[in-house]
Design a protein around this motif. Structure first.
Motif, PDB file in Angstrom:
ATOM      1  N   PHE A   5       3.466  12.993   3.147  1.00 16.13           N
ATOM      2  CA  PHE A   5       3.799  11.586   2.928  1.00 16.13           C
ATOM      3  C   PHE A   5       5.303  11.389   2.785  1.00 16.13           C
ATOM      4  CE2 PHE A   5       4.550   8.044  -0.054  1.00 16.13           C
ATOM      5  CZ  PHE A   5       3.988   7.007   0.679  1.00 16.13           C
ATOM      6  N   TYR A   6       5.932  12.124   1.867  1.00  9.58           N
ATOM      7  CA  TYR A   6       7.364  11.925   1.639  1.00  9.58           C
ATOM      8  C   TYR A   6       8.202  12.494   2.772  1.00  9.58           C
ATOM      9  CZ  TYR A   6       7.327   9.797  -2.977  1.00  9.58           C
ATOM     10  OH  TYR A   6       7.177   8.908  -4.020  1.00  9.58           O
ATOM     11  N   GLY A   7       7.693  13.515   3.461  1.00  3.59           N
ATOM     12  CA  GLY A   7       8.413  14.056   4.607  1.00  3.59           C
ATOM     13  C   GLY A   7       8.591  13.022   5.697  1.00  3.59           C
ATOM     14  N   THR A   8       7.523  12.289   6.012  1.00  2.00           N
ATOM     15  CA  THR A   8       7.606  11.254   7.051  1.00  2.00           C
ATOM     16  C   THR A   8       8.436  10.059   6.581  1.00  2.00           C
ATOM     17  OG1 THR A   8       5.483  10.347   6.280  1.00  2.00           O
ATOM     18  CG2 THR A   8       5.418  11.898   8.105  1.00  2.00           C
ATOM     19  N   ILE A   9       8.303   9.699   5.303  1.00  2.00           N
ATOM     20  CA  ILE A   9       9.094   8.582   4.766  1.00  2.00           C
ATOM     21  C   ILE A   9      10.590   8.884   4.857  1.00  2.00           C
ATOM     22  CG2 ILE A   9       9.693   7.341   2.654  1.00  2.00           C
ATOM     23  CD1 ILE A   9       7.117   6.377   3.810  1.00  2.00           C
ATOM     24  N   VAL A  10      10.970  10.114   4.513  1.00  2.00           N
ATOM     25  CA  VAL A  10      12.382  10.515   4.576  1.00  2.00           C
ATOM     26  C   VAL A  10      12.886  10.449   6.010  1.00  2.00           C
ATOM     27  CG1 VAL A  10      13.945  12.490   4.346  1.00  2.00           C
ATOM     28  CG2 VAL A  10      12.385  11.920   2.486  1.00  2.00           C
ATOM     29  N   CYS A  11      12.068  10.932   6.966  1.00  2.00           N
ATOM     30  CA  CYS A  11      12.480  10.931   8.376  1.00  2.00           C
ATOM     31  C   CYS A  11      12.731   9.520   8.892  1.00  2.00           C
ATOM     32  CB  CYS A  11      11.413  11.610   9.234  1.00  2.00           C
ATOM     33  SG  CYS A  11      11.311  13.394   9.013  1.00  2.00           S
ATOM     34  N   VAL A  12      11.922   8.564   8.453  1.00  2.00           N
ATOM     35  CA  VAL A  12      12.026   7.201   8.976  1.00  2.00           C
ATOM     36  C   VAL A  12      13.113   6.396   8.281  1.00  2.00           C
ATOM     37  CG1 VAL A  12      10.807   5.005   9.262  1.00  2.00           C
ATOM     38  CG2 VAL A  12       9.620   7.140   9.711  1.00  2.00           C
ATOM     39  N   MET A  34      13.241   2.265  -7.131  1.00  2.00           N
ATOM     40  CA  MET A  34      12.339   2.202  -8.279  1.00  2.00           C
ATOM     41  C   MET A  34      10.960   2.780  -7.979  1.00  2.00           C
ATOM     42  SD  MET A  34      11.280  -1.194 -10.477  1.00  2.00           S
ATOM     43  CE  MET A  34      12.996  -1.703 -10.483  1.00  2.00           C
ATOM     44  N   PHE A  35      10.432   2.488  -6.792  1.00  2.00           N
ATOM     45  CA  PHE A  35       9.039   2.839  -6.502  1.00  2.00           C
ATOM     46  C   PHE A  35       8.868   3.984  -5.505  1.00  2.00           C
ATOM     47  CE2 PHE A  35       8.749  -1.647  -7.865  1.00  2.00           C
ATOM     48  CZ  PHE A  35       7.876  -1.480  -8.924  1.00  2.00           C
ATOM     49  N   ALA A  36       9.968   4.533  -4.992  1.00  2.00           N
ATOM     50  CA  ALA A  36       9.866   5.677  -4.084  1.00  2.00           C
ATOM     51  C   ALA A  36      10.711   6.852  -4.573  1.00  2.00           C
ATOM     52  CB  ALA A  36      10.294   5.275  -2.665  1.00  2.00           C
ATOM     53  N   VAL A  37      11.989   6.606  -4.869  1.00  2.00           N
ATOM     54  CA  VAL A  37      12.879   7.691  -5.280  1.00  2.00           C
ATOM     55  C   VAL A  37      12.540   8.202  -6.671  1.00  2.00           C
ATOM     56  CG1 VAL A  37      15.268   8.360  -5.704  1.00  2.00           C
ATOM     57  CG2 VAL A  37      14.728   6.813  -3.818  1.00  2.00           C
ATOM     58  N   VAL A  38      12.367   7.290  -7.628  1.00  2.00           N
ATOM     59  CA  VAL A  38      12.037   7.703  -9.000  1.00  2.00           C
ATOM     60  C   VAL A  38      10.683   8.427  -9.056  1.00  2.00           C
ATOM     61  CG1 VAL A  38      11.514   6.882 -11.340  1.00  2.00           C
ATOM     62  CG2 VAL A  38      13.472   5.942 -10.093  1.00  2.00           C
ATOM     63  N   PRO A  39       9.615   7.895  -8.438  1.00  2.00           N
ATOM     64  CA  PRO A  39       8.355   8.648  -8.412  1.00  2.00           C
ATOM     65  C   PRO A  39       8.500  10.032  -7.776  1.00  2.00           C
ATOM     66  CG  PRO A  39       7.933   6.384  -7.834  1.00  2.00           C
ATOM     67  CD  PRO A  39       9.430   6.537  -7.898  1.00  2.00           C
ATOM     68  N   LEU A  70       3.291   8.415  11.945  1.00  3.71           N
ATOM     69  CA  LEU A  70       2.897   9.521  11.076  1.00  3.71           C
ATOM     70  C   LEU A  70       2.432   9.038   9.708  1.00  3.71           C
ATOM     71  CD1 LEU A  70       5.662  12.196  11.862  1.00  3.71           C
ATOM     72  CD2 LEU A  70       3.308  12.112  12.693  1.00  3.71           C
ATOM     73  N   TYR A  71       3.167   8.078   9.105  1.00  6.99           N
ATOM     74  CA  TYR A  71       2.784   7.672   7.750  1.00  6.99           C
ATOM     75  C   TYR A  71       1.874   6.448   7.711  1.00  6.99           C
ATOM     76  CZ  TYR A  71       6.617   4.248   8.032  1.00  6.99           C
ATOM     77  OH  TYR A  71       7.444   3.221   8.404  1.00  6.99           O
ATOM     78  N   THR A  72       1.727   5.735   8.838  1.00  2.68           N
ATOM     79  CA  THR A  72       0.806   4.592   8.851  1.00  2.68           C
ATOM     80  C   THR A  72      -0.583   4.967   9.347  1.00  2.68           C
ATOM     81  OG1 THR A  72       1.601   3.958  11.047  1.00  2.68           O
ATOM     82  CG2 THR A  72       2.618   2.868   9.155  1.00  2.68           C
ATOM     83  N   VAL A  73      -0.676   6.007  10.178  1.00  2.00           N
ATOM     84  CA  VAL A  73      -1.961   6.395  10.763  1.00  2.00           C
ATOM     85  C   VAL A  73      -2.330   7.847  10.431  1.00  2.00           C
ATOM     86  CG1 VAL A  73      -3.266   6.653  12.911  1.00  2.00           C
ATOM     87  CG2 VAL A  73      -1.678   4.740  12.644  1.00  2.00           C
ATOM     88  N   VAL A  74      -1.394   8.767  10.650  1.00  2.00           N
ATOM     89  CA  VAL A  74      -1.705  10.189  10.483  1.00  2.00           C
ATOM     90  C   VAL A  74      -1.957  10.544   9.023  1.00  2.00           C
ATOM     91  CG1 VAL A  74      -0.846  12.532  10.819  1.00  2.00           C
ATOM     92  CG2 VAL A  74      -0.425  10.804  12.565  1.00  2.00           C
ATOM     93  N   THR A  75      -1.126  10.022   8.114  1.00  2.17           N
ATOM     94  CA  THR A  75      -1.302  10.335   6.693  1.00  2.17           C
ATOM     95  C   THR A  75      -2.649   9.858   6.146  1.00  2.17           C
ATOM     96  OG1 THR A  75       1.090  10.317   6.313  1.00  2.17           O
ATOM     97  CG2 THR A  75      -0.319  10.063   4.381  1.00  2.17           C
ATOM     98  N   THR A 131       0.825  -1.214   0.000  1.00  6.23           N
ATOM     99  CA  THR A 131       0.000   0.000   0.000  1.00  6.23           C
ATOM    100  C   THR A 131       0.857   1.261   0.000  1.00  6.23           C
ATOM    101  OG1 THR A 131      -0.220  -0.246   2.413  1.00  6.23           O
ATOM    102  CG2 THR A 131      -2.039  -1.034   1.058  1.00  6.23           C
ATOM    103  N   GLU A 132       2.001   1.222   0.695  1.00  3.45           N
ATOM    104  CA  GLU A 132       2.904   2.374   0.659  1.00  3.45           C
ATOM    105  C   GLU A 132       3.470   2.573  -0.752  1.00  3.45           C
ATOM    106  OE1 GLU A 132       4.142   4.560   3.449  1.00  3.45           O
ATOM    107  OE2 GLU A 132       2.129   3.879   3.931  1.00  3.45           O
ATOM    108  N   THR A 133       3.829   1.481  -1.404  1.00  2.00           N
ATOM    109  CA  THR A 133       4.315   1.554  -2.780  1.00  2.00           C
ATOM    110  C   THR A 133       3.235   2.074  -3.707  1.00  2.00           C
ATOM    111  OG1 THR A 133       5.771  -0.339  -2.369  1.00  2.00           O
ATOM    112  CG2 THR A 133       5.333   0.223  -4.670  1.00  2.00           C
ATOM    113  N   LEU A 134       2.014   1.573  -3.514  1.00  2.16           N
ATOM    114  CA  LEU A 134       0.880   2.028  -4.329  1.00  2.16           C
ATOM    115  C   LEU A 134       0.652   3.522  -4.151  1.00  2.16           C
ATOM    116  CD1 LEU A 134      -1.586   1.477  -6.141  1.00  2.16           C
ATOM    117  CD2 LEU A 134      -2.848   0.850  -4.069  1.00  2.16           C
ATOM    118  N   GLU A 135       0.773   4.014  -2.920  1.00  2.00           N
ATOM    119  CA  GLU A 135       0.565   5.438  -2.666  1.00  2.00           C
ATOM    120  C   GLU A 135       1.592   6.283  -3.406  1.00  2.00           C
ATOM    121  OE1 GLU A 135      -0.765   8.355   0.949  1.00  2.00           O
ATOM    122  OE2 GLU A 135      -0.982   6.197   1.009  1.00  2.00           O
TER     123      GLU A 135
END
Length: 323
Positions: free
Chosen positions: A251-258, A205-210, A277-282, A107-111
């Motif tokens: 979304f990407y702010g929390t992903i970068v922090c983690v 492939m699915f986070a940095v490139v997007p 933050l990214y599993t519940v708050v987002t 689901t994170e990849t899909l987002e």
């Protein structure tokens, strides 16, 4: 050989948040309310997009898919977390832990892919308005969505199957509230080099490139907005993508922090908070942001409320006449 390498585990214990007993029911109630708001808010977005002709556009179609993804993510993580809050810990089987990781990662990849599709939609609408209806047609939108869902769940399946071949050893404790990749790998007494390489490749492939595509899209969008002569025109155009830009930033702010900031010396409490933050708050904020900042959705909601009130008053008036 130490004890960790001697004991093969079949059950994993998630420690959760380890909150004081006096706060247990408050925290449980808080997360329960948040989960209900996530489900209701995202279901509202899906229903509005499905039923309202005013929202039958590519942007809102992608938004409805994002809401489905948020519901899956929250349902994968929150119920187990609620159980951990009540019991101060929870246990899951190894297969159950891998299943939770699979749906979380998928689901994170899909987002990531859906947010990229939405940024491309805004790029075409603002920078290529004359070609928009030709390029972003109904068939192309479905191709993007089906491809995003297929790639996300099939790519993550590869990593999950590789993880399932690892031998997990005791102690069987994960100091987290859900089964993420790093905590699972810390239980392994097998070589994790392959899975780490797979994870790095899939992340690129699915986070940095997007993310790079989103940044480039918004560079073109901002340049186009500044070419508009009137301030009112700039504000009007920017308002069409402000909600998406806000969601992307969160979304990407929390992903970068983690995942990108070095975690050495970082306590598990901080890691769990950032993961929250990214599993519940987002998933909680996405429908709220689009509802509060999007003019079209507010108009549709207002129209539905007015129709409901008019129907109620008309029924009440007819009842009084009949009496």
């Amino acid at each position: 050989m130490d004890e960790k390498n001697m004991t093969v585990i079949t059950v994993i214990r998630l420690l959760g948040f380890q909150i004081p007993q006096c706060l247990t029911f408050f925290v449980f109630f808080l997360f329960l309310v948040i989960y209900c708001v996530i489900i209701c808010g995202n279901l509202l977005i899906i229903t509005l997009v499905f039923y309202s002709k005013a929202l039958h556009s590519p942007m809102y179609f992608f938004l409805s898919q994002l809401s489905i993804s948020d519901i899956l993510l929250a349902t994968d993580v929150v119920p187990n977390m609620l159980h951990a809050v009540l019991r101060n810990t929870t246990t899951v089987s190894v297969s159950g832990c891998l299943t939770q990781f699979y749906f979380f990662a998928a689901t994170e990849t899909l987002e990531c892919l859906l947010l990229t599709a939405m940024s491309y939609d805004r790029y075409l609408a603002i920078c290529k308005p004359l070609h928009y209806t030709l390029l972003m047609n109904h068939q192309f939108c479905w191709i993007i969505v089906v491809t995003s869902w297929s790639l996300s769940f099939s790519a993550v399946l590869i990593s999950t199957l590789t993880i399932s071949t690892l031998q997990l050893c005791g102690p069987n404790i994960i100091n987290h509230f859900f089964c993420d990749l790093d905590p699972i790998l810390q239980l392994s007494c097998s070589d994790t080099t392959i899975i780490q390489l797979e994870s790095t490749s899939l992340s690129a492939m699915f986070a940095v490139v997007p993310f790079f595509i989103i940044v480039v899209s918004y560079v073109y969008i901002i340049v186009t907005i500044f070419e508009i002569p009137s301030i009112t025109g700039r504000q009007k155009v920017f308002s069409t993508c402000s909600s998406h830009l806000t969601v992307v930033s969160i979304f990407y702010g929390t992903i970068v922090c983690v995942y990108l900031i070095p975690s050495r010396g970082q306590s598990w409490d901080i890691t769990k908070f950032l993961s929250l933050l990214y599993t519940v708050v987002t998933p909680l904020l996405n429908p709220i942001i689009y509802s509060l900042k999007n003019k079209d959705i507010k108009q549709v909601v207002g129209k539905i409320i007015n129709n409901f009130l008019n129907l109620h008053f008309k029924s009440h008036a007819n009842l009084q006449i009949s009496l």
